[in-house]
Design an enzyme around this catalytic site. Structure first.
Site, PDB file in Angstrom:
ATOM      1  N   ASN A   9      15.916  39.521  -2.377  1.00  0.00           N
ATOM      2  CA  ASN A   9      14.768  40.424  -2.516  1.00  0.00           C
ATOM      3  C   ASN A   9      14.254  40.386  -3.961  1.00  0.00           C
ATOM      4  O   ASN A   9      14.023  41.419  -4.589  1.00  0.00           O
ATOM      5  CB  ASN A   9      15.144  41.847  -2.095  1.00  0.00           C
ATOM      6  CG  ASN A   9      13.907  42.722  -1.889  1.00  0.00           C
ATOM      7  OD1 ASN A   9      12.786  42.226  -1.872  1.00  0.00           O
ATOM      8  ND2 ASN A   9      14.123  44.011  -1.731  1.00  0.00           N
ATOM      9  N   GLU A  36      14.282  34.659  -0.466  1.00  0.00           N
ATOM     10  CA  GLU A  36      13.348  35.604  -1.073  1.00  0.00           C
ATOM     11  C   GLU A  36      13.480  35.612  -2.593  1.00  0.00           C
ATOM     12  O   GLU A  36      13.753  36.623  -3.224  1.00  0.00           O
ATOM     13  CB  GLU A  36      13.515  37.019  -0.488  1.00  0.00           C
ATOM     14  CG  GLU A  36      12.216  37.779  -0.514  1.00  0.00           C
ATOM     15  CD  GLU A  36      12.214  39.070   0.316  1.00  0.00           C
ATOM     16  OE1 GLU A  36      11.182  39.751   0.281  1.00  0.00           O
ATOM     17  OE2 GLU A  36      13.224  39.386   0.968  1.00  0.00           O
ATOM     18  N   ASP A 149      18.424  34.501   5.999  1.00  0.00           N
ATOM     19  CA  ASP A 149      17.925  35.726   6.586  1.00  0.00           C
ATOM     20  C   ASP A 149      17.046  35.345   7.773  1.00  0.00           C
ATOM     21  O   ASP A 149      15.943  34.839   7.598  1.00  0.00           O
ATOM     22  CB  ASP A 149      17.134  36.508   5.531  1.00  0.00           C
ATOM     23  CG  ASP A 149      16.518  37.779   6.078  1.00  0.00           C
ATOM     24  OD1 ASP A 149      16.770  38.113   7.252  1.00  0.00           O
ATOM     25  OD2 ASP A 149      15.775  38.446   5.330  1.00  0.00           O
ATOM     26  N   ASN A 151      16.015  37.572  10.020  1.00  0.00           N
ATOM     27  CA  ASN A 151      15.181  38.719  10.378  1.00  0.00           C
ATOM     28  C   ASN A 151      15.231  39.036  11.867  1.00  0.00           C
ATOM     29  O   ASN A 151      14.246  39.510  12.451  1.00  0.00           O
ATOM     30  CB  ASN A 151      13.730  38.502   9.910  1.00  0.00           C
ATOM     31  CG  ASN A 151      13.515  39.016   8.496  1.00  0.00           C
ATOM     32  OD1 ASN A 151      13.855  40.144   8.179  1.00  0.00           O
ATOM     33  ND2 ASN A 151      12.960  38.178   7.634  1.00  0.00           N
ATOM     34  N   HIS A 247      20.042  43.506   0.922  1.00  0.00           N
ATOM     35  CA  HIS A 247      20.936  42.690   1.739  1.00  0.00           C
ATOM     36  C   HIS A 247      22.275  42.532   1.027  1.00  0.00           C
ATOM     37  O   HIS A 247      22.353  42.629  -0.206  1.00  0.00           O
ATOM     38  CB  HIS A 247      20.358  41.285   1.968  1.00  0.00           C
ATOM     39  CG  HIS A 247      19.149  41.249   2.836  1.00  0.00           C
ATOM     40  ND1 HIS A 247      19.147  40.755   4.114  1.00  0.00           N
ATOM     41  CD2 HIS A 247      17.858  41.637   2.589  1.00  0.00           C
ATOM     42  CE1 HIS A 247      17.932  40.831   4.630  1.00  0.00           C
ATOM     43  NE2 HIS A 247      17.130  41.359   3.716  1.00  0.00           N
TER      44      HIS A 247
END
Length: 258
Positions: A9, A36, A149, A151, A247
């Site tokens: 992130n 990310e 990830d 999602n 995360h």
């Protein structure tokens, strides 16, 4: 072989929370995958260019401060691939593969549909296109580990409040069916679940409502692998002692030489 994956992130934000220090102190990792990035290569903190003298590889999105993937490896790859052939997602830096000859490791970041219908439509296009590449990877005849990830929480055990999320992105029926197809039809293995069948094992928590403190989470981060290397997995850990983003890192040890 120890493989770690983390959605940061934002690589700079995660580093401000101690990511580089942790990577340098963590024993025995061979490949570290990150999603990310939210940064261009020139913006990556110097201490994260080559932690523990590793080989660092980066695939930022064309859009500044958005998406992107990174991968560090102790061994230099034979080849590094930064696309899977679909421009919309290649421009967003969602795929980064390190090919070591007998095994390939991929850092992958699937789109999130949580922001609204337009982003869900992008995610759905990814779900249509990416299986073609997954089948191509299987046909290469080498072992593959895809970290990232996704999602998507696959089953009810993979999120706390499954009943209230059945109509929400990340737990939509067609998304879950897509993962089932990846596992049952294309032949990849959900490595974590081969080692740990316990409930309440999550890798992402909302920043709202004390979700982390109450462990109201989702398992969105995976290592999926071809059956040969998946069968060598010995230990899986979701690292919770420090918090670098919304995360948590997923660490899996394989009895397999890089």
């Amino acid at each position: 072989m120890r493989i770690v994956t983390l959605n940061a992130n934002g690589i700079r934000s995660a580093n401000n929370k101690g990511l580089a220090n942790w990577m340098n102190s963590l024993r025995g990792w061979d490949v570290f995958c990150l999603q990310e990035m939210k940064a261009n290569v020139e913006d990556v903190p110097e201490e994260l260019l080559r932690p523990k003298k590793s080989h660092g590889h980066f695939h930022p999105a064309e859009k500044k401060g958005y998406a992107g993937t990174a991968l560090w490896s102790k061994q230099k790859p034979v080849n590094v691939i930064k696309e899977f052939g679909v421009g919309e997602f290649d421009r967003e830096g969602r795929y980064l593969e390190a090919d070591f000859g007998h095994v390939a490791v991929v850092s992958l970041y699937l789109p999130s549909g949580a922001a609204g219908p337009e982003r869900q439509a992008s995610k759905d296009r990814f779900l249509v296109e990416f299986p073609k590449h997954l089948r191509a990877l299987r046909k290469r005849g080498k072992e593959v580990v895809i970290c990232g990830d996704f999602n998507i929480a696959h089953k009810e055990i993979d999120l706390k409040n499954y009943k209230s999320n059945k109509k929400n992105s990340g737990f939509l029926p067609h998304e879950r069916e897509w993962l089932t197809h990846v596992f049952d039809e294309i032949g990849f293995v959900d490595v974590f679940r081969t080692l740990d069948q316990r409930a309440e094992q999550y890798t992402w928590w909302s920043n709202r409502g004390n979700a982390y403190a109450n462990n109201v989470g989702w398992r969105l981060d995976y290592q999926i692998a071809t059956p040969g290397i998946a069968a060598t997995a010995k230990k899986a850990q979701i690292y919770l002692e420090e918090k670098f983003s919304d995360h948590a890192p997923l660490i899996i040890d394989y009895d397999f030489a890089l």
